[in-house]
Design an enzyme around this catalytic site. Structure first.
Site, PDB file in Angstrom:
ATOM      1  N   ASP A   4      33.578  26.264  53.166  1.00 12.01           N
ATOM      2  CA  ASP A   4      33.680  27.599  52.963  1.00 12.01           C
ATOM      3  C   ASP A   4      33.045  28.534  54.144  1.00 12.01           C
ATOM      4  O   ASP A   4      31.862  27.986  54.633  1.00 12.01           O
ATOM      5  CB  ASP A   4      32.913  28.402  51.894  1.00 12.01           C
ATOM      6  CG  ASP A   4      34.290  28.250  50.610  1.00 12.01           C
ATOM      7  OD1 ASP A   4      35.219  27.869  50.922  1.00 12.01           O
ATOM      8  OD2 ASP A   4      33.830  28.283  49.457  1.00 12.01           O
ATOM      9  N   GLU A  37      36.376  56.256  32.362  1.00 11.97           N
ATOM     10  CA  GLU A  37      35.357  56.308  33.187  1.00 11.97           C
ATOM     11  C   GLU A  37      34.254  55.085  32.844  1.00 11.97           C
ATOM     12  O   GLU A  37      33.142  54.974  33.257  1.00 11.97           O
ATOM     13  CB  GLU A  37      34.475  57.620  32.660  1.00 11.97           C
ATOM     14  CG  GLU A  37      35.208  59.073  33.244  1.00 11.97           C
ATOM     15  CD  GLU A  37      35.615  58.969  34.596  1.00 11.97           C
ATOM     16  OE1 GLU A  37      36.781  58.971  35.074  1.00 11.97           O
ATOM     17  OE2 GLU A  37      34.771  58.692  35.447  1.00 11.97           O
ATOM     18  N   ARG A  67      38.042  28.506  42.192  1.00  7.88           N
ATOM     19  CA  ARG A  67      38.314  27.655  43.367  1.00  7.88           C
ATOM     20  C   ARG A  67      37.183  26.749  43.730  1.00  7.88           C
ATOM     21  O   ARG A  67      37.417  25.709  44.509  1.00  7.88           O
ATOM     22  CB  ARG A  67      38.808  28.499  44.615  1.00  7.88           C
ATOM     23  CG  ARG A  67      37.464  29.165  45.094  1.00  7.88           C
ATOM     24  CD  ARG A  67      37.884  29.978  46.317  1.00  7.88           C
ATOM     25  NE  ARG A  67      38.220  29.206  47.663  1.00  7.88           N
ATOM     26  CZ  ARG A  67      37.195  28.753  48.452  1.00  7.88           C
ATOM     27  NH1 ARG A  67      35.846  28.943  48.133  1.00  7.88           N
ATOM     28  NH2 ARG A  67      37.376  27.941  49.552  1.00  7.88           N
ATOM     29  N   PRO A 126      31.949  49.997  39.072  1.00 11.42           N
ATOM     30  CA  PRO A 126      31.489  50.456  40.494  1.00 11.42           C
ATOM     31  C   PRO A 126      29.850  50.491  40.591  1.00 11.42           C
ATOM     32  O   PRO A 126      29.216  50.373  41.710  1.00 11.42           O
ATOM     33  CB  PRO A 126      31.877  51.684  40.619  1.00 11.42           C
ATOM     34  CG  PRO A 126      32.865  52.326  39.430  1.00 11.42           C
ATOM     35  CD  PRO A 126      32.322  51.012  38.425  1.00 11.42           C
TER      36      PRO A 126
HETATM   37  N1  LIG Z   1      33.722  47.308  42.773  1.00 13.64           N
HETATM   38  C1  LIG Z   1      34.562  48.393  41.780  1.00 13.64           C
HETATM   39  C2  LIG Z   1      34.588  48.168  40.501  1.00 13.64           C
HETATM   40  C3  LIG Z   1      35.122  49.351  39.925  1.00 13.64           C
HETATM   41  C4  LIG Z   1      35.598  49.765  38.691  1.00 13.64           C
HETATM   42  C5  LIG Z   1      35.485  48.603  37.482  1.00 13.64           C
HETATM   43  C6  LIG Z   1      35.775  48.643  36.022  1.00 13.64           C
HETATM   44  C7  LIG Z   1      35.907  50.155  35.843  1.00 13.64           C
HETATM   45  C8  LIG Z   1      36.617  50.816  34.637  1.00 13.64           C
HETATM   46  C9  LIG Z   1      36.772  51.972  35.047  1.00 13.64           C
HETATM   47  N2  LIG Z   1      36.819  52.333  36.295  1.00 13.64           N
HETATM   48  C10 LIG Z   1      37.149  53.322  36.742  1.00 13.64           C
HETATM   49  C11 LIG Z   1      35.707  54.217  37.428  1.00 13.64           C
HETATM   50  C12 LIG Z   1      35.696  55.078  38.528  1.00 13.64           C
HETATM   51  C13 LIG Z   1      34.546  55.917  38.723  1.00 13.64           C
HETATM   52  C14 LIG Z   1      33.319  55.669  38.016  1.00 13.64           C
HETATM   53  C15 LIG Z   1      33.440  54.794  36.964  1.00 13.64           C
HETATM   54  C16 LIG Z   1      34.653  53.981  36.624  1.00 13.64           C
HETATM   55  C17 LIG Z   1      36.364  51.059  36.879  1.00 13.64           C
HETATM   56  C18 LIG Z   1      36.139  50.741  38.004  1.00 13.64           C
HETATM   57  N3  LIG Z   1      35.597  50.047  41.220  1.00 13.64           N
HETATM   58  N4  LIG Z   1      35.178  49.411  42.207  1.00 13.64           N
END
Ligand SMILES: Nc1cc(-c2ccc3ccn(Cc4ccccc4)c3c2)n[nH]1
Length: 239
Positions: A169, A112, A154, A85
């Site tokens: 696109d 996490e 793609r 995220p």
């Molecule tokens: N764009 C996007 C990517 C992710 C993502 C990607 C990999 C992981 C691995 C664990 N989590 C859960 C998580 C929740 C909150 C904080 C940190 C990690 C993930 C979320 N969420 N949204």
């Protein structure tokens, strides 16, 4: 191109072998490997996570497991992509950059996330991108990998076939795609715009451009500012 994915839920990546992507694999346009991270665990419980230093909720994925897994899966010409995220936003431009890579490895975190030292250590030997697919929180990286792999594959020559080329696109000109219509001419008292049945292709192209511009201004005004210099002609500015 070769793609490898490391995950504790290998079955989550089964869709990579379906439909368009599956056909690309069958035709040898891409090679795909999916690896169960637990194959690199040593203990009877096959533990991949542990409590976070400094306290806090949840668990963190262990570097002693991820390190050897990436050592085995990554090669000389690998770009490592780690969904998170907290990553750089994934864009169509990045999809094009990734489509030119020889080898992509996707590290799917859960809990996490992955101990940061795994990324920092890998970055000593290869390019590493921490990437977000949007400002919302998933439970793990697998869904993000499915999204990114679809957007990248793609673009590879021969994958989409002649019917549709990636050059057309919606993002290729920086604007959103306008509305599309097919038969019947009238459906539930809703008619197809007359211009599309006029046969006047100059007029149709202009109408489609206007629709794309209006939709972009209404839904994603920030994209207008990103258009390359000179993208909008005097007709556009009247829209
Ligand atoms: N764009 C996007 C990517 C992710 C993502 C990607 C990999 C992981 C691995 C664990 N989590 C859960 C998580 C929740 C909150 C904080 C940190 C990690 C993930 C979320 N969420 N949204």
């Amino acid at each position: 191109m070769r793609l490898d994915v490391v995950t504790i839920f290998p079955e989550y990546l089964d869709p990579l072998r379906a439909a368009l992507l599956g056909r690309a694999i069958d035709r040898g346009l891409i090679e795909v490997g999916v690896h169960d991270l637990r194959n690199w665990t040593h203990d009877v419980h096959r533990a991949v996570d542990d409590a976070p230093y400094g306290g806090g909720p949840g668990m963190v994925m262990k570097p002693q497991i991820w390190g050897p897994a990436l050592d085995d899966v990554c090669g000389e010409n690998t770009r490592l992509v780690v969904p998170t995220p907290a990553g750089r936003p994934f864009t169509q431009a990045m999809a094009h950059q990734y489509a030119a890579e020889e080898h992509l490895v996707f590290a799917c975190g859960r809990y996490e996330g992955i101990d940061q030292r795994v990324i920092d250590d890998a970055a000593k030997r290869m390019p590493v991108d921490e990437v977000s697919i949007g400002d919302y929180v998933l439970v793990g990286g697998e869904a993000a990998v499915l999204v990114m792999v679809e957007a990248v594959v793609r673009l590879l020559p021969g994958v989409l076939g002649n019917a549709r080329s990636a050059e057309e696109d919606s993002f290729s000109d920086g604007l959103l795609e306008g509305p599309s219509y097919t038969r019947p001419e009238v459906w539930r008292d809703l008619a197809v715009p007359d211009v599309l049945r006029s046969g006047n292709h100059a007029l149709i192209d202009r109408w489609r451009r206007d629709q794309a511009l209006e939709r972009t201004v209404r839904r994603r005004p920030e994209l207008i500012g990103l258009l390359p210099e000179g993208s909008l002609d005097k007709h556009d500015l009247k829209v």
